[in-house]
Design a protein around this motif. Structure first.
Motif, short mmCIF file in Angstrom:
data_model
loop_
_atom_site.label_atom_id
_atom_site.label_comp_id
_atom_site.label_asym_id
_atom_site.label_seq_id
_atom_site.Cartn_x
_atom_site.Cartn_y
_atom_site.Cartn_z
N GLN A 176 24.07 48.06 55.62
CA GLN A 176 24.02 48.61 54.26
C GLN A 176 22.57 48.74 53.80
OE1 GLN A 176 26.69 49.81 52.83
NE2 GLN A 176 27.91 49.12 54.59
N ALA A 177 21.71 47.77 54.21
CA ALA A 177 20.30 47.84 53.83
C ALA A 177 19.58 48.93 54.62
CB ALA A 177 19.63 46.48 54.06
N LEU A 178 20.00 49.19 55.88
CA LEU A 178 19.33 50.20 56.70
C LEU A 178 19.46 51.59 56.07
CD1 LEU A 178 20.23 49.15 60.36
CD2 LEU A 178 18.26 48.51 58.99
N ARG A 179 20.57 51.84 55.49
CA ARG A 179 20.82 53.19 54.94
C ARG A 179 19.88 53.50 53.77
NH1 ARG A 179 27.26 53.67 54.32
NH2 ARG A 179 26.65 55.82 53.86
N LYS A 180 19.26 52.48 53.22
CA LYS A 180 18.34 52.69 52.09
C LYS A 180 16.90 52.82 52.56
CE LYS A 180 21.32 49.86 49.12
NZ LYS A 180 21.38 48.65 48.27
N LEU A 181 16.62 52.59 53.85
CA LEU A 181 15.26 52.60 54.35
C LEU A 181 14.75 54.03 54.51
CD1 LEU A 181 15.33 49.84 57.14
CD2 LEU A 181 14.48 49.64 54.80
N LYS A 182 13.47 54.18 54.26
CA LYS A 182 12.78 55.42 54.54
C LYS A 182 12.00 55.26 55.83
CE LYS A 182 12.31 56.53 49.61
NZ LYS A 182 11.36 56.80 48.50
N PRO A 183 11.61 56.35 56.48
CA PRO A 183 10.84 56.23 57.73
C PRO A 183 9.61 55.34 57.52
CG PRO A 183 11.54 58.49 57.42
CD PRO A 183 11.92 57.78 56.16
N GLY A 184 9.41 54.43 58.46
CA GLY A 184 8.27 53.52 58.40
C GLY A 184 8.54 52.24 57.64
N GLN A 185 9.66 52.17 56.89
CA GLN A 185 10.02 50.93 56.19
C GLN A 185 10.76 49.99 57.14
OE1 GLN A 185 12.21 52.28 52.72
NE2 GLN A 185 10.34 52.20 51.45
N ILE A 186 10.64 48.69 56.86
CA ILE A 186 11.18 47.67 57.77
C ILE A 186 12.16 46.78 57.01
CG2 ILE A 186 10.62 45.71 59.26
CD1 ILE A 186 7.87 46.94 59.67
N TYR A 187 13.26 46.50 57.67
CA TYR A 187 14.22 45.51 57.17
C TYR A 187 14.05 44.22 57.98
CZ TYR A 187 18.60 42.90 56.97
OH TYR A 187 19.54 41.90 56.87
N GLY A 210 19.88 30.55 66.27
CA GLY A 210 19.72 31.49 65.17
C GLY A 210 18.93 32.73 65.58
N ILE A 211 18.99 33.73 64.73
CA ILE A 211 18.23 34.95 64.93
C ILE A 211 17.60 35.36 63.62
CG2 ILE A 211 19.82 35.72 66.75
CD1 ILE A 211 20.82 37.87 64.70
N VAL A 212 16.54 36.17 63.71
CA VAL A 212 16.01 36.92 62.58
C VAL A 212 15.95 38.37 63.07
CG1 VAL A 212 14.11 37.29 60.99
CG2 VAL A 212 14.67 34.98 61.76
N ARG A 213 16.61 39.27 62.35
CA ARG A 213 16.72 40.65 62.84
C ARG A 213 15.75 41.57 62.08
NH1 ARG A 213 20.40 43.11 66.04
NH2 ARG A 213 21.85 41.33 65.90
N TRP A 214 14.99 42.32 62.89
CA TRP A 214 14.11 43.38 62.36
C TRP A 214 14.79 44.73 62.61
CZ3 TRP A 214 11.95 38.78 63.13
CH2 TRP A 214 10.80 38.42 62.40
N ALA A 215 14.62 45.68 61.72
CA ALA A 215 15.19 47.02 61.90
C ALA A 215 14.33 48.04 61.15
CB ALA A 215 16.63 47.07 61.41
N THR A 216 14.31 49.25 61.69
CA THR A 216 13.56 50.34 61.04
C THR A 216 14.17 51.67 61.50
OG1 THR A 216 11.34 51.17 60.56
CG2 THR A 216 11.81 50.60 62.84
N LEU A 242 23.83 56.61 62.82
CA LEU A 242 23.93 56.73 61.37
C LEU A 242 25.29 56.30 60.85
CD1 LEU A 242 22.12 60.18 60.88
CD2 LEU A 242 21.19 57.87 60.55
N ASP A 243 26.28 56.24 61.73
CA ASP A 243 27.61 55.80 61.32
C ASP A 243 27.79 54.30 61.44
OD1 ASP A 243 27.50 55.61 64.03
OD2 ASP A 243 29.40 56.69 64.42
N GLY A 244 26.76 53.58 61.86
CA GLY A 244 26.85 52.12 61.97
C GLY A 244 27.30 51.64 63.34
N ARG A 245 27.51 52.52 64.28
CA ARG A 245 27.95 52.10 65.61
C ARG A 245 26.74 51.97 66.54
NH1 ARG A 245 33.34 52.33 66.42
NH2 ARG A 245 34.58 53.37 64.81
N GLU A 246 26.73 50.92 67.32
CA GLU A 246 25.66 50.72 68.29
C GLU A 246 25.80 51.73 69.43
OE1 GLU A 246 24.86 45.91 67.82
OE2 GLU A 246 26.35 46.61 69.26
N ARG A 247 24.72 52.46 69.70
CA ARG A 247 24.73 53.43 70.79
C ARG A 247 24.12 52.86 72.06
NH1 ARG A 247 28.40 56.38 68.27
NH2 ARG A 247 27.62 57.40 66.36
N LEU A 248 23.11 51.99 71.89
CA LEU A 248 22.44 51.37 73.03
C LEU A 248 22.24 49.88 72.73
CD1 LEU A 248 19.63 53.98 73.82
CD2 LEU A 248 21.60 53.46 75.28
#
Length: 852
Positions: free
Chosen positions: A228-239, A288-294, A192-198
């Motif tokens: 910054q966009a992840l912090r606005k996501l709700k459970p089940g929403q995808i970035y 290039g990459i396209v990144r998915w996150a939830t 939640l602090d933006g640091r990669e754990r794994l």
């Protein structure tokens, strides 16, 4: 009564001849007979020819109509098929992207651990096409695939006779997906602090260490802002991010060959330029990459976020091997033939293209988007604005009057910055067409003339609406395919050619029948001619006899005249033509004899005048040379005594008078030297030396010498010596110095303010020397006169400058003697530019191993 033919003229003899034989009635009779027969035969032949032409034209018009209708039907069919292919490809991409949504949601259900994540990505592979090994062709003009062993295709025939109608078999496709490739570069768990754990990496493209991704500087290309966009996501929403990767530039557009690299003055290093399919199969690829996150939740609370970085290569694979032709697929794209597909994002930016330099990307040093390929006017406006690029583009109207008449910015082309952002690609009008077709999520096509070829181009929106792509009807973006229209028309053209061949064969048959009829008519005409010939045979014999006699007589007279003129031309001025009669030819001989008398007398006077002129010229040259030598001795004495008086003068007045004597003597000595040089040139006695000398020091000495005089007048004298001037050359340094002294001296003399530019360069085996001043300039009418002797004071200048008027005459004579030429560019009040060139002879380099 005996007729006296000598007294008759040639015209009278010819008239008498034709009256005797009555040839005119005979010709009229023959013409009347032939005219009747010819009209009959010609009328029949014309009617047959007209009928044949009408039939041929009708058949040809039918063929053209069939071909045009066939082309229209093929165009419609091709449009439908190509639009379907484009739409199917866009839907397949959307399905692929939705599969990635399911992957990230599944990953969010896993307990965050390295083992679980490694097992997850280990099962996410997808096959890609192997393009094979490529190398330059033997002649170095193209890239070719290295030889591979391929099994021969089997022949397949219908086993049932009822299936033979239009039975068509296609061998198995050779372009297959065989290379297992990981779908994802990495999977990460972000706190939640933006640091990669794994983090579990699959490819090694992205950094393997754990980072604080809340700071974009720690992300791929410093361009990812997803936390910054992840912090606005709700459970089940995808970035879902945009395509992110470092831009790959290329200084060469088109096929990269050694010859092409040499023409641009760059090294042939294909691996350092962008990958471009067949045009450069060894180039650097876009990564290039396209990144998915939830969010990852436990007990209803978000404990972190899981991210998947898709390898962008899998997206490009949907279009990289697609062909809108009968070949269907290609292991490697060839953008040069115009038949290829590519992908754009929802903001009209290219994200998949056979030429990777066309794919938009980021500057990994700054995290900003790389400068795209702009139209020249737009680029110039940006440079004038002094704004950052993106701030400037925010003020620009998208798709602003796009036209193929506009040109890309040459500065960006040279720098290799060729990324395609359709909104600002104002030299490519098809961009707005694609935008218009897909703005509501639809598809379609249109024709456009591009690079001299009519192309059918299609566009279809990619119906993927996850995350940020839900905000646009266009979805993820759109797929475009371009195809050459000529390829679709080829079957219709083949039919038109077949019809044309049949029309030609029909025309040939008609021509043969026409020839048979013509032969019948000609036979009848021949029989008529025979009946006429029998009655005129005697007259024909008489005509031939008289014609031979008359031709012999005229030929003999003319031949005698020709022989006489040849003797006179050869120098036999005493020859005279014989008096052959009293007719026109006899009077002509008499006139030629008078002319020969006049010519003989003129040549005698001319020869005597030539000898007198040569004697006078030789005496003048000897006199000038002798007088110049005689004047030098007392002048040198005067100069010597003036120098002594100037050095030991008891007073300033005497020193000033000695100075006047010295400078006057120097001027007079220079005049004598110029006169002597011109006399030597006229007499052919001036010999040029051919010795090695240091060129650049000589030029610099002359610049330093005249620079002091220029500074005394408040002028500047600058030099522009080309770096390619040789250190040593062979020639006559004394005469070269004399020519340049005259030009520089004149420039200093006639320039009151401003400056003088002294230049020298080597060009095409020549030494080119120029002197440009800011003096009063020279009228066009006087520019040729100034190279004549003694014309300076009276023609184009005033006495305040002094001079003899021999300097430029001597310059032209000496330069011509050295094998060169002088030219002048000048206009009143705009200064003058004198330039001369002489052959540049270089000393031979010693051979390796030879003794010096």
């Amino acid at each position: 009564m005996r007729i006296k033919f000598d007294g008759l003229g040639i015209r009278a003899k010819l008239l008498l001849l034709f009256v005797v034989i009555k040839v005119v009635p005979l010709i009229l009779l023959a013409l009347l007979a032939w005219e009747g027969v010819s009209q009959l035969g010609g009328g029949l032949a014309e009617r047959i020819s007209t009928l044949a032409e009408q039939v041929r034209k009708a058949v040809a018009d039918m063929g053209d109509t069939f071909a045009q209708e066939s082309m229209a039907a093929l165009d419609e069919r091709a449009r439908e098929e190509l639009e379907r292919l484009t739409t199917d490809t866009a839907r397949a991409i959307a399905d692929f992207l939705y599969d990635r949504d399911r992957d990230v949601l599944l990953a969010a259900q896993l307990a965050p651990s390295e083992e679980n994540y490694r097992l997850f990505v280990a099962n996410r592979f997808r096959k890609l096409v192997d393009q094979g090994e490529w190398g330059l062709s033997p002649d170095g003009t193209a890239w070719v695939q290295k030889a591979t062993v391929r099994a021969a295709d089997a022949a397949v025939a219908p086993g049932n006779a009822e299936n033979r109608q239009s039975f068509h078999y296609r061998p198995p496709e050779r372009v297959l997906r065989t290379v297992e490739t990981p779908l994802y570069h990495e999977i990460t768990f972000v706190g939640l602090d933006g640091r990669e754990r794994l983090k579990v990496s699959q490819t090694g493209v992205l950094p393997a260490d754990l980072r604080d991704v809340s700071d974009p500087a720690n992300t791929w290309c410093k361009a990812e802002t997803y936390f910054q966009a992840l912090r606005k996501l709700k459970p089940g929403q995808i970035y879902v991010s945009e395509v992110i990767g470092p831009y790959v530039p290329s200084r060469i557009i088109g096929t990269l060959t050694p010859e092409r690299a040499r023409s641009l003055g760059i090294a042939f290093e294909p691996e350092k330029e962008a990958y471009a399919g067949r045009e450069n199969p060894l180039g650097k690829r876009f990564q290039g990459i396209v990144r998915w996150a939830t969010p990852v939740t436990r007990d209803g609370h978000i404990i972190g976020y899981v991210t998947l970085a898709l390898d962008h290569t899998h997206l490009m694979s949907f279009t990289d091997h697609l062909l809108p032709t009968a070949e269907r697929y290609s292991a490697i794209a060839d953008a040069a033939n115009g038949n290829y597909a590519f992908i754009w994002d929802h903001l009209d930016r290219n994200i998949a293209h056979p030429r990777h330099h066309s794919i938009v990307g980021f500057d990994p040093q700054t995290g900003e988007r790389a400068v795209p390929w702009l139209e020249q006017g737009l680029y110039d406006a940006w440079q004038r604005s002094a704004l950052p690029l993106r701030a400037f583009l925010d003020t620009v109207k998208p798709f602003d009057a796009q036209s193929r008449e506009k040109k890309p910015a040459a500065e960006l082309t040279r720098a290799g910055l060729l990324g395609l952002e359709c909104r600002y690609l104002n030299f490519a009008p098809q961009c707005q067409g694609w935008h218009d077709l897909t703005q509501h999520g639809g598809s379609g096509s249109f024709l456009i003339l591009w690079s001299g070829v009519w192309k059918l181009t299609t566009a279809a929106a990619i119906p993927y609406y996850t995350g940020q792509y839900a905000d646009t009807p266009r979805g993820f973006g759109y797929v475009t395919i371009g195809a050459n229209v000529d390829d679709f028309h080829e079957p219709a053209r083949n039919t038109a050619r077949l019809i044309g061949h049949k029309v030609e064969a029909f025309s040939e048959r008609v021509k043969r029948e026409q020839a048979v009829l013509q032969a019948l008519i000609e036979g009848a005409m021949a029989r008529t001619a025979i009946s006429l010939s029998a009655s005129t045979l005697v007259m024909v014999v008489l005509v031939i006899g008289i014609a031979i006699w008359l031709a012999s007589m005229l030929t003999r007279r003319v031949t005698d005249m020709t022989a006489g003129l040849t003797r006179i031309e050869a120098g036999d001025f005493d020859y005279r033509f014989p008096q052959g009669g009293k007719d026109e030819l006899g009077r002509l001989n008499e006139a030629l004899n008078k002319m020969a008398d006049s010519v003989s007398e003129s040549f005698k006077r001319l020869d005597e005048a030539r000898r007198q002129a040569e004697d006078n010229s030789r005496m003048k040259s000897d006199f000038v040379a002798s007088m110049s030598h005689e004047l030098r001795t007392p002048l040198n004495g005067i100069l010597g005594f003036a120098e002594l008086i100037r050095a030991d003068a008891p007073s300033d007045d005497i020193r000033e008078q000695a100075e006047i004597i010295y400078h006057s003597g120097q001027h007079l000595l220079a005049l004598v030297n110029d006169i002597l040089d011109l006399a030597k040139i006229e007499a052919g006695q001036m010999n040029l030396a051919a010795t090695p000398f240091a060129l650049r020091p000589l030029l610099q000495q002359l610049a330093d010498l005249h620079g002091q005089s220029a500074r005394q007048k408040g002028l500047t004298l600058s030099v522009e010596f080309s770096p390619d001037l040789p250190d040593t050359c062979i020639g006559d340094p004394t005469r070269l110095r004399q020519v340049i002294n005259n030009l520089l001296g004149n420039a200093v003399k006639f320039t009151r303010e401003g400056g003088i530019v002294f230049s020298a360069r080597a060009q095409d085996g020549r030494l080119v020397v120029g002197v440009r001043d800011t003096g009063p300039g020279i009228e066009p009418a006087l520019q040729e006169v100034i190279f004549e002797r003694f014309r300076q004071a009276s023609a184009f200048s005033t006495r305040e400058h002094g001079g003899s008027g021999l300097g430029l005459a001597l310059v032209r004579e000496v330069v011509a003697l050295m094998g060169g030429a002088v030219r002048l560019e000048s206009a009143p009040r705009q200064g003058s530019y004198f330039e001369f060139w002489v052959p540049l002879v270089m000393p031979e380099k010693p051979q390796p191993g030879s003794s010096t």
